[in-house]
Motif scaffolding. Structure first.
Motif, PDB file in Angstrom:
ATOM      1  N   LEU A  61       1.046  -1.509   0.439  1.00 19.69           N
ATOM      2  CA  LEU A  61       0.207  -0.108  -0.083  1.00 19.69           C
ATOM      3  C   LEU A  61       1.226   1.464  -0.138  1.00 19.69           C
ATOM      4  O   LEU A  61       2.146   1.176   0.321  1.00 19.69           O
ATOM      5  CB  LEU A  61      -0.741   0.069   1.682  1.00 19.69           C
ATOM      6  CG  LEU A  61      -2.544  -1.097   1.599  1.00 19.69           C
ATOM      7  CD1 LEU A  61      -2.763  -0.815   2.491  1.00 19.69           C
ATOM      8  CD2 LEU A  61      -2.998  -0.571  -0.307  1.00 19.69           C
ATOM      9  N   THR A  62       0.710   2.230  -0.893  1.00 18.57           N
ATOM     10  CA  THR A  62       0.820   3.620  -0.181  1.00 18.57           C
ATOM     11  C   THR A  62       1.074   4.602   0.573  1.00 18.57           C
ATOM     12  O   THR A  62      -0.119   4.243   1.725  1.00 18.57           O
ATOM     13  CB  THR A  62       0.365   4.984  -1.889  1.00 18.57           C
ATOM     14  OG1 THR A  62      -1.278   4.112  -1.482  1.00 18.57           O
ATOM     15  CG2 THR A  62       0.707   4.027  -2.958  1.00 18.57           C
ATOM     16  N   ASP A  64       0.042   6.909   1.254  1.00 14.53           N
ATOM     17  CA  ASP A  64      -1.003   7.772   1.560  1.00 14.53           C
ATOM     18  C   ASP A  64      -2.309   6.430   1.969  1.00 14.53           C
ATOM     19  O   ASP A  64      -3.335   7.078   2.395  1.00 14.53           O
ATOM     20  CB  ASP A  64      -1.568   8.266  -0.050  1.00 14.53           C
ATOM     21  CG  ASP A  64      -3.123   8.646  -0.047  1.00 14.53           C
ATOM     22  OD1 ASP A  64      -3.064  10.185   0.833  1.00 14.53           O
ATOM     23  OD2 ASP A  64      -3.343   8.926  -0.654  1.00 14.53           O
ATOM     24  N   ALA A  65      -2.193   5.763   0.868  1.00 13.44           N
ATOM     25  CA  ALA A  65      -3.438   4.392   0.907  1.00 13.44           C
ATOM     26  C   ALA A  65      -3.731   3.579   2.643  1.00 13.44           C
ATOM     27  O   ALA A  65      -4.831   3.868   3.620  1.00 13.44           O
ATOM     28  CB  ALA A  65      -3.901   3.346   0.711  1.00 13.44           C
ATOM     29  N   ARG A  68      -4.979   6.124   4.751  1.00 14.94           N
ATOM     30  CA  ARG A  68      -6.414   6.857   4.869  1.00 14.94           C
ATOM     31  C   ARG A  68      -6.824   5.079   5.392  1.00 14.94           C
ATOM     32  O   ARG A  68      -9.140   5.384   5.285  1.00 14.94           O
ATOM     33  CB  ARG A  68      -7.071   6.811   3.742  1.00 14.94           C
ATOM     34  CG  ARG A  68      -6.214   8.632   2.928  1.00 14.94           C
ATOM     35  CD  ARG A  68      -7.161   8.782   1.147  1.00 14.94           C
ATOM     36  NE  ARG A  68      -6.478   7.951   0.283  1.00 14.94           N
ATOM     37  CZ  ARG A  68      -6.804   7.083  -0.052  1.00 14.94           C
ATOM     38  NH1 ARG A  68      -7.532   6.403  -0.249  1.00 14.94           N
ATOM     39  NH2 ARG A  68      -5.830   5.886  -1.535  1.00 14.94           N
ATOM     40  N   VAL A  70      -6.748   2.551   3.768  1.00 15.03           N
ATOM     41  CA  VAL A  70      -7.512   1.398   2.851  1.00 15.03           C
ATOM     42  C   VAL A  70      -7.617   0.105   3.373  1.00 15.03           C
ATOM     43  O   VAL A  70      -6.685  -0.242   3.553  1.00 15.03           O
ATOM     44  CB  VAL A  70      -7.183   1.811   1.605  1.00 15.03           C
ATOM     45  CG1 VAL A  70      -7.194   0.772   0.030  1.00 15.03           C
ATOM     46  CG2 VAL A  70      -7.201   3.314   1.064  1.00 15.03           C
ATOM     47  N   PRO A  72      -6.611  -3.736   1.799  1.00  8.79           N
ATOM     48  CA  PRO A  72      -6.279  -3.969   0.287  1.00  8.79           C
ATOM     49  C   PRO A  72      -6.659  -4.888  -0.511  1.00  8.79           C
ATOM     50  O   PRO A  72      -6.463  -5.246  -1.699  1.00  8.79           O
ATOM     51  CB  PRO A  72      -4.874  -4.089   0.700  1.00  8.79           C
ATOM     52  CG  PRO A  72      -5.028  -5.363   1.875  1.00  8.79           C
ATOM     53  CD  PRO A  72      -5.644  -4.212   2.653  1.00  8.79           C
ATOM     54  N   ALA A  76      -9.442  -0.693  -2.290  1.00  8.75           N
ATOM     55  CA  ALA A  76      -7.639  -0.555  -3.191  1.00  8.75           C
ATOM     56  C   ALA A  76      -7.966  -0.196  -4.606  1.00  8.75           C
ATOM     57  O   ALA A  76      -9.221  -0.730  -4.745  1.00  8.75           O
ATOM     58  CB  ALA A  76      -6.791  -1.757  -2.395  1.00  8.75           C
ATOM     59  N   ASP A  80      -3.825   3.101  -4.967  1.00 12.68           N
ATOM     60  CA  ASP A  80      -3.388   2.829  -3.333  1.00 12.68           C
ATOM     61  C   ASP A  80      -2.357   1.497  -2.650  1.00 12.68           C
ATOM     62  O   ASP A  80      -2.487   1.363  -2.131  1.00 12.68           O
ATOM     63  CB  ASP A  80      -4.623   2.241  -2.898  1.00 12.68           C
ATOM     64  CG  ASP A  80      -5.719   3.065  -2.745  1.00 12.68           C
ATOM     65  OD1 ASP A  80      -5.043   4.353  -2.726  1.00 12.68           O
ATOM     66  OD2 ASP A  80      -6.826   2.808  -2.541  1.00 12.68           O
ATOM     67  N   THR A  81      -1.576   0.737  -4.489  1.00 10.91           N
ATOM     68  CA  THR A  81      -1.000   0.298  -4.641  1.00 10.91           C
ATOM     69  C   THR A  81       0.709   0.262  -4.676  1.00 10.91           C
ATOM     70  O   THR A  81       0.432   1.224  -6.283  1.00 10.91           O
ATOM     71  CB  THR A  81      -1.023  -1.502  -4.612  1.00 10.91           C
ATOM     72  OG1 THR A  81      -1.814  -1.654  -6.101  1.00 10.91           O
ATOM     73  CG2 THR A  81      -2.657  -2.154  -3.487  1.00 10.91           C
TER      74      THR A  81
END
Length: 136
Positions: A61-62, A64-65, A68, A70, A72, A76, A80-81
Motif C-alpha cells: 500500500l502507498t 497515503d492509502a 486513509r 484502505v 487492500p 483499494a 493505492d498500491t
C-alpha cells in the motif's frame, strides 16, 4: 566473497534463525560466508515474484492509502498500491534470501546428522537427549 568481507548479519535476521545458528553466525565468518553464498545463489522465477506481489497486496500500500486506512483486499483503488515494477526487485531479493535460508538449514541438518555429542554435553533441546524438555 571472502569471510573477512562479511562483517555482520543484521540482528533481526539472526533473531529469526534460532540460538544455535545465531551463535554460529556471530562467531564464524565461514558460516556467514556460506549463508551469503547460498542466498546469492538462489534463482527465483518471475512467476513466484509476481505471485507474492498479488497475494500480499497489504505489504505494498502507498503511504497515503495506509493513512486513509484502505483495505487492500476490498476497497483499494489501482493507485493505492505501489506498482509491481517499483517493488519487484525487493520482493525477488527477499524470496532469494528465504530460499537461501532454506538451503542453509538443509545443509546444517545434513551436517548435524554426523555429530556425536560427548555424554553430558548434549544440547538441551536435542530430542535424543533424555532430559530434552528440561528448562532453566
Amino acid at each position: 566473497m571472502s569471510p573477512a568481507s562479511v562483517l555482520a548479519v543484521a540482528e533481526t535476521d539472526v533473531a529469526d534463525l534460532g540460538s544455535i545458528v545465531a551463535a554460529a553466525l556471530a562467531h564464524s565468518p565461514a558460516v556467514r560466508t556460506l549463508l551469503a553464498a547460498l542466498e546469492a545463489g538462489q534463482t527465483v522465477p518471475e512467476t513466484a515474484v509476481r505471485d507474492y506481489y498479488d497475494r500480499n497486496r497489504d505489504r505494498f500500500l502507498t503511504p497515503d492509502a495506509l493513512r486513509r486506512g484502505v483495505d487492500p483486499f476490498d476497497t483499494a483503488a489501482p493507485g493505492d498500491t505501489l506498482p509491481y515494477e517499483e517493488v519487484r526487485d525487493g520482493i525477488a531479493r527477499e524470496l532469494r534470501k528465504a530460499a537461501g535460508r532454506q538451503a542453509f538449514f538443509g545443509w546444517l541438518d545434513q551436517a548435524r546428522g554426523s555429530v556425536t555429542y560427548s555424554h553430558g554435553h548434549e544440547h538441551p533441546g536435542d530430542p535424543s537427549h533424555p532430559d530434552h524438555e528440561h528448562r532453566h
